[in-house]
Design an enzyme around this catalytic site. Structure first.
Site, PDB file in Angstrom:
ATOM      1  N   GLU A  39      -9.342  -8.938  -1.994  1.00 48.93           N
ATOM      2  CA  GLU A  39      -8.600  -8.107  -1.024  1.00 48.93           C
ATOM      3  C   GLU A  39      -9.010  -6.623  -1.101  1.00 48.93           C
ATOM      4  O   GLU A  39      -8.195  -5.740  -0.980  1.00 48.93           O
ATOM      5  CB  GLU A  39      -7.087  -8.204  -1.270  1.00 48.93           C
ATOM      6  CG  GLU A  39      -6.547  -9.609  -1.327  1.00 48.93           C
ATOM      7  CD  GLU A  39      -5.052  -9.660  -1.562  1.00 48.93           C
ATOM      8  OE1 GLU A  39      -4.376  -8.613  -1.444  1.00 48.93           O
ATOM      9  OE2 GLU A  39      -4.526 -10.755  -1.854  1.00 48.93           O
TER      10      GLU A  39
ATOM     11  N   GLU B   7       0.204 -12.912  -7.745  1.00 42.96           N
ATOM     12  CA  GLU B   7       0.911 -11.793  -8.392  1.00 42.96           C
ATOM     13  C   GLU B   7       2.175 -12.233  -9.140  1.00 42.96           C
ATOM     14  O   GLU B   7       3.288 -11.805  -8.844  1.00 42.96           O
ATOM     15  CB  GLU B   7       1.250 -10.733  -7.336  1.00 42.96           C
ATOM     16  CG  GLU B   7       0.007 -10.185  -6.663  1.00 42.96           C
ATOM     17  CD  GLU B   7       0.315  -9.302  -5.456  1.00 42.96           C
ATOM     18  OE1 GLU B   7       1.397  -8.704  -5.393  1.00 42.96           O
ATOM     19  OE2 GLU B   7      -0.544  -9.223  -4.560  1.00 42.96           O
TER      20      GLU B   7
HETATM   21  O1  G3I Z   1       5.561 -10.270  11.817  1.00 44.83           O
HETATM   22  C1  G3I Z   1       6.693  -9.402  11.622  1.00 44.83           C
HETATM   23  C2  G3I Z   1       7.163  -8.876  12.964  1.00 44.83           C
HETATM   24  O2  G3I Z   1       7.657  -9.955  13.744  1.00 44.83           O
HETATM   25  C3  G3I Z   1       8.248  -7.830  12.739  1.00 44.83           C
HETATM   26  O3  G3I Z   1       8.630  -7.285  13.975  1.00 44.83           O
HETATM   27  C4  G3I Z   1       7.698  -6.738  11.815  1.00 44.83           C
HETATM   28  C5  G3I Z   1       8.705  -5.653  11.538  1.00 44.83           C
HETATM   29  O4  G3I Z   1       9.681  -6.155  10.644  1.00 44.83           O
HETATM   30  O5  G3I Z   1       7.320  -7.316  10.548  1.00 44.83           O
HETATM   31  C6  G3I Z   1       6.257  -8.244  10.744  1.00 44.83           C
HETATM   32  O6  G3I Z   1       5.926  -8.791   9.489  1.00 44.83           O
HETATM   33  C7  G3I Z   1       5.200  -7.885   8.633  1.00 44.83           C
HETATM   34  C8  G3I Z   1       3.877  -8.549   8.260  1.00 44.83           C
HETATM   35  O7  G3I Z   1       3.167  -7.759   7.307  1.00 44.83           O
HETATM   36  C9  G3I Z   1       2.987  -8.745   9.476  1.00 44.83           C
HETATM   37  O8  G3I Z   1       2.653  -7.513  10.011  1.00 44.83           O
HETATM   38  C10 G3I Z   1       6.040  -7.677   7.376  1.00 44.83           C
HETATM   39  O9  G3I Z   1       7.195  -6.938   7.727  1.00 44.83           O
HETATM   40  C11 G3I Z   1       5.220  -6.898   6.354  1.00 44.83           C
HETATM   41  O10 G3I Z   1       5.929  -6.831   5.124  1.00 44.83           O
HETATM   42  C12 G3I Z   1       3.912  -7.646   6.091  1.00 44.83           C
HETATM   43  O11 G3I Z   1       3.151  -6.867   5.192  1.00 44.83           O
HETATM   44  C13 G3I Z   1       2.112  -7.618   4.559  1.00 44.83           C
HETATM   45  C14 G3I Z   1       2.351  -7.566   3.047  1.00 44.83           C
HETATM   46  O12 G3I Z   1       1.284  -8.254   2.372  1.00 44.83           O
HETATM   47  C15 G3I Z   1       3.658  -8.244   2.716  1.00 44.83           C
HETATM   48  O13 G3I Z   1       3.966  -8.001   1.395  1.00 44.83           O
HETATM   49  C16 G3I Z   1       0.786  -6.966   4.895  1.00 44.83           C
HETATM   50  O14 G3I Z   1       0.499  -7.130   6.277  1.00 44.83           O
HETATM   51  C17 G3I Z   1      -0.320  -7.613   4.062  1.00 44.83           C
HETATM   52  O15 G3I Z   1      -1.556  -6.907   4.235  1.00 44.83           O
HETATM   53  C18 G3I Z   1       0.033  -7.588   2.588  1.00 44.83           C
HETATM   54  O16 G3I Z   1      -0.974  -8.251   1.876  1.00 44.83           O
HETATM   55  C19 G3I Z   1      -0.728  -8.410   0.461  1.00 44.83           C
HETATM   56  C20 G3I Z   1      -1.318  -9.744   0.061  1.00 44.83           C
HETATM   57  O17 G3I Z   1      -0.715 -10.769   0.798  1.00 44.83           O
HETATM   58  C21 G3I Z   1      -1.179  -9.961  -1.441  1.00 44.83           C
HETATM   59  N1  G3I Z   1      -1.807  -8.852  -2.167  1.00 44.83           N
HETATM   60  C22 G3I Z   1      -1.269  -7.529  -1.810  1.00 44.83           C
HETATM   61  C23 G3I Z   1      -1.435  -7.288  -0.317  1.00 44.83           C
HETATM   62  C24 G3I Z   1      -0.910  -5.927   0.060  1.00 44.83           C
HETATM   63  O18 G3I Z   1       0.471  -5.875  -0.156  1.00 44.83           O
END
Ligand code: G3I
Length: 343
Positions: A261, A153
């Site tokens: 995805e 992206e």
């Molecule tokens: O692991 C931490 C945890 O320790 C903490 O307590 C919690 C609360 O702050 O956050 C956890 O991390 C989160 C992580 O997912 C794991 O659950 C992050 O905050 C959260 O931002 C992250 O979101 C991910 C997102 O990408 C990040 O931008 C989503 O799971 C994931 O599905 C999403 O996937 C992206 C692809 O990588 C790229 N394409 C778009 C897609 C959707 O945004």
């Protein structure tokens, strides 16, 4: 005595029949095999230790993508330090079960560690940090990760290279080509992808992906494919013909394309009619991928609706995947099976 023997025979017949049925039961991965299409899902390490989760995953999928475990932030909590625990567990699971792995993702402006995003490093320091990161991570999984989303992206909606991007701000536009070159240096056999969202149908962003790929190819940068993320929703999913056209444009560049995805979010509460509409979206995009000469993988962004990122980011929407919260197949799953049986 004869009754006991009779009963044992009946039990044996039932067990053997159910074993045969389970072996012959058509699954996404078994039906996709003749098309040489890999069927994938995003996974997290802790889910793989759940017996029900892992058996459904292995039954239906032969490709997995770490949803977060291989991103810069989760991997590198401090400068030069790495925690590979979850990523190693996912790669080991794939190794043990003969699954293909899509490494996701080496270079993205999201999910960066605070030590980096707040680090105020110079351009040359940032470049060295990224080079070391890519060589370390790709090198560790050399021969075990078949595909890498090298850069994720990087484009703005108008198709230009986004300026509000950490790497663009700290290294400049060359970060994209450099990342591919470093990834290729670390594992010359890995297939290197550029992964983009909301650029699947007709539009400036899709044109931007083509232009970016053309410029990388013209410079001899090692790029092998384009990832179409396919995050969509009911009522605004891309036109299948436009997706097919973009896949064709990518093919003329000599590149592979993969649906990386896919999810199709629905406003809650969900009706059966909406689930059937969702099924049609999944079926259409799968059919486009099967018909394309260069579509090598079709992945959903999570195994079940209970594992989806959607509800936490888009409250009031959900039910975006092909298995429901209790791991039951949805109309979307059945529709994909039917498409794969259309041969
Ligand atoms: O692991 C931490 C945890 O320790 C903490 O307590 C919690 C609360 O702050 O956050 C956890 O991390 C989160 C992580 O997912 C794991 O659950 C992050 O905050 C959260 O931002 C992250 O979101 C991910 C997102 O990408 C990040 O931008 C989503 O799971 C994931 O599905 C999403 O996937 C992206 C692809 O990588 C790229 N394409 C778009 C897609 C959707 O945004």
């Amino acid at each position: 005595m004869p009754i006991v023997i009779g009963g044992i025979i009946v039990i044996i017949v039932i067990l053997v029949t159910s074993w045969i049925n389970s072996r012959n039961r058509q699954s996404l991965r078994s039906l996709a095999e003749p098309y040489e299409l890999a069927i994938g899902s995003a996974v997290t390490g802790w889910q793989l230790s759940d017996q029900n989760y892992s058996s459904l995953l292995l039954e239906e999928f032969n490709l997995i993508t770490p949803e977060n475990a291989m991103k810069f932030g989760p991997l590198s909590p401090a400068p030069g330090q790495y925690d590979f625990t979850e990523a190693d567990a996912i790669v080991a699971f794939a190794d043990k079960n003969n699954l293909v792995v899509r490494g996701h993702t080496l270079v993205w402006t999201n999910q960066l560690p605070q030590w980096l995003s707040d680090g105020a490093y110079t351009q040359s320091e940032t470049r060295e940090i990224l080079r070391n990161h890519i060589l370390t991570v790709v090198g560790r999984y050399r021969g075990k990760v078949q595909y890498w989303d090298v850069v994720n992206e990087a484009l703005a909606n108008d198709g230009s290279i986004a300026s509000n991007n950490f790497w663009m701000e700290h290294i400049g536009p060359d970060y994209i080509a450099l990342a591919f070159e470093w990834a290729h240096e670390a594992d010359p056999d890995a297939l290197l992808f550029y992964n983009e969202s909301y650029a699947e149908g007709k539009g400036e962003k899709a044109d931007g992906v083509i232009s970016l790929a053309q410029s990388l190819i013209a410079r001899g940068v090692p790029i092998h494919g384009i990832g179409m993320e396919m995050h969509t929703g009911l009522g605004w999913s891309p036109n299948p013909q436009e997706v097919a056209h973009n896949m064709q444009r990518i093919s003329t560049l000599g590149l592979d394309v993969q649906i990386t995805e896919m999810d199709v979010r629905i406003e809650q509460p969900v009706t059966l009619d909406e689930l059937n509409q969702q099924a049609r979206v999944y079926a259409e995009i799968l059919r486009v991928c099967l018909k394309a000469t260069n579509c090598s993988a079709f992945s959903v962004w999570g195994l079940t609706d209970a594992n989806s990122w959607i509800p936490s980011v888009y409250p009031g929407t959900g039910s975006a995947l092909i298995f429901d919260e209790i791991m039951q197949p949805k109309p979307a799953y059945e529709a994909m099976i039917k498409v794969l049986q259309e041969r």
